[in-house]
Write a protein that holds these residues in place. Sequence first.
Motif, short mmCIF file in Angstrom:
data_model
loop_
_atom_site.label_atom_id
_atom_site.label_comp_id
_atom_site.label_asym_id
_atom_site.label_seq_id
_atom_site.Cartn_x
_atom_site.Cartn_y
_atom_site.Cartn_z
N HIS A 1 0.84 -1.21 0.00
CA HIS A 1 0.00 0.00 0.00
C HIS A 1 0.88 1.26 0.00
CE1 HIS A 1 -3.23 2.77 0.97
NE2 HIS A 1 -2.58 3.17 2.05
N PHE A 2 2.10 1.12 0.47
CA PHE A 2 3.00 2.26 0.60
C PHE A 2 3.91 2.45 -0.62
CE2 PHE A 2 1.53 0.94 4.68
CZ PHE A 2 1.23 2.13 5.33
N GLY A 3 3.57 1.80 -1.71
CA GLY A 3 4.30 1.98 -2.96
C GLY A 3 5.44 0.99 -3.10
N PRO A 4 5.92 0.81 -4.35
CA PRO A 4 6.98 -0.17 -4.59
C PRO A 4 8.31 0.27 -3.99
CG PRO A 4 6.49 1.04 -6.60
CD PRO A 4 5.47 1.46 -5.59
N VAL A 5 9.15 -0.71 -3.67
CA VAL A 5 10.54 -0.45 -3.27
C VAL A 5 11.39 -0.59 -4.52
CG1 VAL A 5 12.46 -1.29 -1.87
CG2 VAL A 5 10.14 -1.37 -0.95
N ARG A 6 12.42 0.23 -4.61
CA ARG A 6 13.31 0.15 -5.77
C ARG A 6 14.60 -0.59 -5.39
NH1 ARG A 6 11.72 3.32 -10.01
NH2 ARG A 6 9.71 4.30 -9.57
N ASN A 7 15.12 -1.33 -6.37
CA ASN A 7 16.34 -2.10 -6.15
C ASN A 7 17.55 -1.15 -6.25
OD1 ASN A 7 18.62 -3.81 -6.45
ND2 ASN A 7 17.32 -5.44 -7.27
N PRO A 8 18.39 -1.05 -5.20
CA PRO A 8 19.51 -0.10 -5.25
C PRO A 8 20.50 -0.38 -6.39
CG PRO A 8 19.61 -1.46 -3.25
CD PRO A 8 18.29 -1.74 -3.91
N TRP A 9 20.50 -1.59 -6.92
CA TRP A 9 21.43 -1.91 -8.02
C TRP A 9 20.94 -1.34 -9.35
CZ3 TRP A 9 26.12 -4.33 -7.42
CH2 TRP A 9 26.36 -4.87 -6.15
N ASP B 1 17.66 -18.70 -16.31
CA ASP B 1 18.39 -17.73 -17.14
C ASP B 1 19.85 -18.19 -17.31
OD1 ASP B 1 18.68 -14.72 -18.06
OD2 ASP B 1 20.32 -15.12 -16.65
N ALA B 2 20.37 -18.10 -18.53
CA ALA B 2 21.72 -18.63 -18.82
C ALA B 2 22.80 -17.90 -18.01
CB ALA B 2 22.02 -18.53 -20.31
N GLY B 3 22.67 -16.59 -17.86
CA GLY B 3 23.65 -15.82 -17.09
C GLY B 3 23.64 -16.22 -15.62
N VAL B 4 22.45 -16.41 -15.07
CA VAL B 4 22.32 -16.85 -13.68
C VAL B 4 22.94 -18.24 -13.53
CG1 VAL B 4 20.69 -17.50 -11.85
CG2 VAL B 4 20.28 -15.42 -13.20
N GLY B 5 22.63 -19.12 -14.49
CA GLY B 5 23.17 -20.48 -14.46
C GLY B 5 24.70 -20.47 -14.45
N ALA B 6 25.28 -19.58 -15.26
CA ALA B 6 26.75 -19.50 -15.34
C ALA B 6 27.34 -19.05 -14.00
CB ALA B 6 27.16 -18.54 -16.46
N SER B 7 26.70 -18.06 -13.35
CA SER B 7 27.19 -17.58 -12.05
C SER B 7 27.09 -18.68 -10.98
CB SER B 7 26.37 -16.38 -11.59
OG SER B 7 26.60 -15.28 -12.42
N ILE B 8 26.01 -19.45 -11.04
CA ILE B 8 25.84 -20.55 -10.07
C ILE B 8 26.96 -21.57 -10.27
CG2 ILE B 8 24.31 -22.47 -9.39
CD1 ILE B 8 23.38 -19.56 -8.57
N THR C 1 18.79 -19.37 -6.44
CA THR C 1 17.68 -18.95 -5.57
C THR C 1 16.48 -18.54 -6.41
OG1 THR C 1 19.28 -18.10 -3.97
CG2 THR C 1 17.00 -17.37 -3.73
N ALA C 2 16.75 -17.81 -7.50
CA ALA C 2 15.67 -17.31 -8.37
C ALA C 2 16.06 -17.59 -9.82
CB ALA C 2 15.47 -15.81 -8.15
N PRO C 3 15.07 -17.75 -10.70
CA PRO C 3 15.38 -18.11 -12.09
C PRO C 3 16.03 -17.00 -12.91
CG PRO C 3 12.99 -17.92 -11.76
CD PRO C 3 13.63 -17.81 -10.41
N SER C 4 15.93 -15.73 -12.44
CA SER C 4 16.53 -14.63 -13.20
C SER C 4 17.04 -13.58 -12.22
CB SER C 4 15.50 -14.00 -14.14
OG SER C 4 14.53 -13.29 -13.39
N THR C 5 17.74 -12.57 -12.73
CA THR C 5 18.09 -11.43 -11.88
C THR C 5 16.84 -10.56 -11.75
OG1 THR C 5 18.87 -10.22 -13.80
CG2 THR C 5 20.53 -11.47 -12.57
N ALA C 6 16.97 -9.42 -11.06
CA ALA C 6 15.81 -8.55 -10.79
C ALA C 6 15.10 -8.16 -12.08
CB ALA C 6 16.27 -7.31 -10.04
N PHE C 7 13.77 -8.29 -12.08
CA PHE C 7 13.01 -7.89 -13.27
C PHE C 7 12.53 -6.45 -13.09
CE2 PHE C 7 10.70 -10.73 -10.41
CZ PHE C 7 9.58 -10.00 -10.04
N ARG C 8 12.02 -5.88 -14.18
CA ARG C 8 11.64 -4.46 -14.15
C ARG C 8 10.35 -4.24 -13.38
NH1 ARG C 8 14.90 -1.81 -17.42
NH2 ARG C 8 13.64 0.07 -17.66
N ILE C 9 10.27 -3.08 -12.73
CA ILE C 9 9.03 -2.72 -12.04
C ILE C 9 7.91 -2.69 -13.06
CG2 ILE C 9 7.85 -0.83 -10.83
CD1 ILE C 9 10.56 -0.15 -9.51
N ALA D 1 25.56 -9.64 -15.76
CA ALA D 1 25.30 -8.35 -16.43
C ALA D 1 25.12 -7.22 -15.41
CB ALA D 1 24.08 -8.46 -17.34
N GLY D 2 25.96 -7.23 -14.38
CA GLY D 2 25.95 -6.16 -13.40
C GLY D 2 24.87 -6.26 -12.33
#
Lengths: 95, 485
Positions: free
Chosen positions: B136-144, B272-279, B402-410, B446-447
């Motif tokens: 109710h208090f609005g979305p939080v933004r990812n600092p990255w 996601d292939a990039g996530v898989g590579a990091s794992i 932990t998750a299938p991809s990195t942070a997705f867009r708001i 990818a950062g």
Amino acid sequence: MSLSADDVAKIAHLARLAVAPGENAALGRELSNILDLVAQMDAADTAGVVPMAHPLDMAQRLRDDAVSEQNSRDRYQAGAPAVENGLFLVPKVIE
Amino acid sequence: MELHERSIAQLSAGLRSGEVSSTELTKHMLQRIRMHDAALNSFITVTEELALTQAKAADARIADGTAGALTGIPIAHKDIFCTRDVRTSCGSRMLKDFVSPYDATVVENLQRAGVVMLGKTNMDEFAMGSSNETSHFGPVRNPWDRETVPGGSSGGSAAAVAARLCIAATGTDTGGSIRQPAALTGITGLKPTYGRCSRWGMIAFASSLDQAGPMTRSAEDAALMLTGMAGFDERDSTSAQRPVDDYVAALGQDIRGVRIGIVREFMGEGLDAGVGASIQVAIDELKRLGAEIVEVSLPNAGLSVPAYYVVAPAECSSNLARFDGVRYGHRCAAPKDLEDLYKRSRSEGFGPEVKRRIMIGTYALSAGYYDAYYLKAQKIRQLIADDFRKAFAECDVIVGPTAPSTAFRIGEKADDPVSMYLSDIYTIAVNLAGLPGMSIPVQPSAGMPVGLQLIGGLFDEARLLNVAHQLQLATDWHRQAPAGF
């Protein structure tokens, strides 16, 4: 699985939620999509499987039948929408 | 090193040596919140005055020699924990003006340990969401990347820890709500075994799954925080009646010979292939440290999301029945009768995602549907728990994404609940089985941060923390911080 507008109205009533008649159909589609996801459970053979109600195999703990709480009614009622003489106020229930 | 960059152990040493006082440290963190939180929206309430009072008390304890490892450390609580005389909103309009008359046990335990509460963090409404967009208090933004979500439901705690606005925070995890936001913001998050931390005073979502845990910048900090949070509580009927392990003492162990299980089903399609590579980089590092890598299988893990979306909504529909507009929370204006009071208060007080889940749960528990839904889901829960039991016969710790991809867009998944639900595809099985699970940051893709999930057997938190700590001693992924904070 597809929920009709009537199904949605019935579920909303059971859940004590007010849904405007115009929203029933759209909400029905959203809920049906979730139930389609849930329906993937049907593929699992669960014959003879004991249902798991709780992650830890533990018995319900019992305690002595003794007073454990102090009376904090006034403090707990401080946040209530409407109280009078220690009672919660609601619209008239019996005519 | 700046104060906000230090670990709990470093700060604790600085407090004891007199290099810095808790009051100075607390003022520094409050200043950071003032400076940076407008860009993130990670706090719902900042309790400045209370924080300074608690810091002063901590300084007195440090001076008289009664301080512990957490005394004087500024933290934040997810706004799902009841805090006496402080607004406790649970991210909902329903409780936007609710001031709790009591403290949650976890809050009380940490208070006894001497922490300083900076405030209450933003969250998905009633912890229902994976992006912090349902608040109710609005979305939080990812600092990255402020165009992306921090994950959810403990998104405010995750963003605040990642941006170094607090030293550590509490979170809760019903289907991944500590681990998924930890992964998306590059921090360390631990969901303990069900029953390890008391649920008393933690606003209930799904009572057979809910569990509190720490969100920190390292496994060492998590061990210290969990020590302060965990323990038997007679006020929680499902609290585990067993002593708390010495998590800090367990951190020194070599991981040579520890058997690490890689779940075949988690490394394939959908990742996601990039996530898989990091794992894979993290797995190779564990191997280099002497761990033995084995492949394990969780054949029923694919059923965890469907089963969860019966169990969690069913329990939520029951738990949230208490919000009736009578005793506390939102009440509609001018109700014409009692039914109208209930219906309009609830419809105005709850947001769309909470209503969807209440309705799914109500439907699943309604006459004639119990066997097909709730009972079937509980049987699948047993199958999933059996899969884990078999896997842990072959390995000590399971690791994977932990998750299938990195942070997705708001906004990206906000209109598609089912696609949002799949964000928790690797975390939900752990809650269904009641096991402890952790997420720690590994090599970014990818950062953007990537989380490695570690899963242990029941009450095996000490081992999880040690494996994570050993990996963090050998790497610096957990030390990376988002630019601009």
